[in-house]
Design an enzyme around this catalytic site. Structure first.
Site: not given
Length: 496
Positions: A27, A132-133, A266, A272, A313, A375-376, A412, A469, A472
């Site tokens: 977000c 956001n989170g 993060c 990305y 990206s 690619d990302d 995540c 962090c 992922c």
């Protein structure tokens, strides 16, 4: 408080018309104090943060005569917060806003009541918050609050903060917010407002970004620096992990409501999520992504005729790979820039065209060439397979994938909508098995150490005390995902 809500749910094809096989942005939050028509600046800021959430957006403003006002809409900022008719309902020198992609609550069943900012009318006065989170103990908190009489209006985890504030006995709204956030686990960058204050808070580990800017005699808070640029605000500094800033017309106060903790920002923001023209931790996101491409070329060279990004990206990393390897860079895939939510409602036949509606191969460049596609990330691999097929259909001699992040093998829980672990390709396959599954001549991911070097950690990742962090990729969660564990999620074992 008055508002201009649309009590409807979005058509599902408007919010996600095609499966693009990407991790969905979290977000974006933005706030302004001390400028006339603050909501207009917020709308511009949210437009710059649109990449962080395309599902819905909302703005709350305060004016001494009109009080608190709000408008919440589904869809893009440009479609909802650019008309004079809407913006004149949001007067005042103080406003906050939010763009959303649902990472918690009833995904796919969004109602207007889930769209932030959320508002609470307390005995001390009104307050609105945008978050956001993701709150990792939201289910436990919600259950406890409901048992004590709280009545929730949304399915969002963020609403827990409002109810915790309502139950606090703090003497001021910032005091109540501090008390509420001490009970919250997970990742949160919060922008909030009262009648006279703009408030910004980051969680103790600083997982999600939040920055401070100066605009005229006022201030702005934003998820990213690129949104400060659009309103002509000067970047001042990042809000530090575990810091709360309270901004009034008298200036800025800084508080430290949490126990000190080691920052774990993060790392995927660098890969990305953030816009390439933003600055993170004093580093250009674009330059970091170019460095990722350079590291990838060092780690995984291959003989080829051209380096092509998977737009958009993958572009900076592809440029970095090309520079480091000496293999020419080429725009072998072109993105249709006008493919958006205003496109015709897809029939089944159009859905089967899949990624071709968004990307098209530049056949004149590709035919007969050995192509490196950069690619990302690879999540489920569905889009990667389609792109490979398009490249081969265009006559490529070889297709080599180079991925600008390590294999995404873990979900995540900190504000990113990730598939269940068993649906992540890297969770069930080795790199060789993924290469065979995708049907490419070679497949290589940047190593976790290589990624750390690209973001400025010369010695790579410290396995005893990771600097970011990276759950992922590593499966090492810096904040226990309490609700998920309660629901049966199994953490990484020593054998893994």
């Amino acid at each position: 408080m008055t508002h201009a809500d649309l009590d409807q749910s979005p058509e599902p094809w408007l919010t996600n018309p095609f499966d693009d096989d990407k991790l969905k942005e979290e977000c974006g939050v933005f706030g302004v104090i001390g400028t006339a028509e603050a909501a207009n600046f917020v709308a511009l800021g949210l437009h710059a943060l649109q990449h962080r959430g395309q599902e819905a957006g909302g703005i709350v403003s305060y004016d001494a005569d009109a009080g608190f006002q709000q408008a919440r809409r589904f869809g893009y900022v440009r479609d909802n917060f650019t008309s004079h008719k809407v913006m004149e309902t949001l007067p005042g020198e103080l406003a906050i806003g939010h763009v959303r992609y649902s990472t918690a609550g009833n995904k796919g069943q969004t109602a207007i009541r889930d769209v932030q900012p959320f508002f609470g009318d307390f005995s001390l006065g009104g307050a609105a918050i945008a978050h956001n989170g993701n709150i990792t103990n939201a289910e436990a908190l919600r259950k406890e609050l409901v048992e004590r009489g709280s009545i929730f209006q949304s399915s969002s985890d963020s609403e827990c903060i409002i109810h915790l504030m309502a139950r606090s006995m703090g003497r001021t709204i910032p005091d109540r917010m501090e008390e509420a956030l001490r009970k919250v686990e997970g990742a949160f960058s919060v922008v909030a407002m009262t009648r006279t204050k703009l408030i910004g808070v980051r969680d103790p580990l600083g997982v999600r970004p939040l920055v401070l800017g100066k605009i005229g005699d006022g201030y702005a808070l934003s998820s990213e620096t690129c949104a400060l640029d659009i309103i002509g605000a000067e970047f001042v500094r990042e809000i530090e992990p575990g810091e709360m800033v309270v901004i009034t017309n008298k200036g800025i106060e800084s508080h430290r409501p949490f126990r000190p903790a080691k920052s774990r920002f993060c790392i995927f923001e660098h890969v990305y999520f953030s816009r390439p023209d933003s600055i993170l931790g004093g580093r250009s996101v674009y330059e970091t992504r170019e460095n990722i491409g350079r590291e990838l070329a060092k780690e995984s060279p291959v003989e080829a005729d051209m380096v092509c990004p998977v737009p958009d990206s993958g572009t900076p990393a592809a440029i970095g790979y090309s520079i480091q390897s000496g293999i020419p860079y080429a725009m072998g895939i072109i993105r249709n820039q006008y493919m958006g939510r205003t496109f015709i409602e897809p029939t089944e036949q159009i859905r089967n065209m899949g990624v071709r509606l968004k990307l098209n191969v530049n056949r004149a460049l590709i035919k007969g060439k050995r192509v490196i596609l950069v690619d990302d990330s690879v999540v489920r691999g569905t889009t990667s397979r389609k792109i490979k097929e398009m490249i081969l259909d265009a006559g490529a001699a070889e297709v080599h994938f180079r991925i600008a992040s390590p294999p995404t093998a873990w979900p995540c829980f900190y504000g990113v909508d990730t598939p269940q672990r068993e649906k992540l390709l890297a969770a069930t396959m080795s790199e060789d098995e993924m290469r065979e599954h995708l049907g490419v001549d070679s497949l290589k991911f940047i190593s976790l150490d290589g990624l750390y070097r690209a973001v400025g950690e010369a010695q790579g990742r410290n396995p005893k005390s990771p600097q970011y962090c990276d759950a992922c990729f590593s499966g090492e969660y810096p904040i226990a995902p309490s609700d998920q564990i309660t629901n049966g999620f199994e953490l990484k074992t020593a054998a893994e």
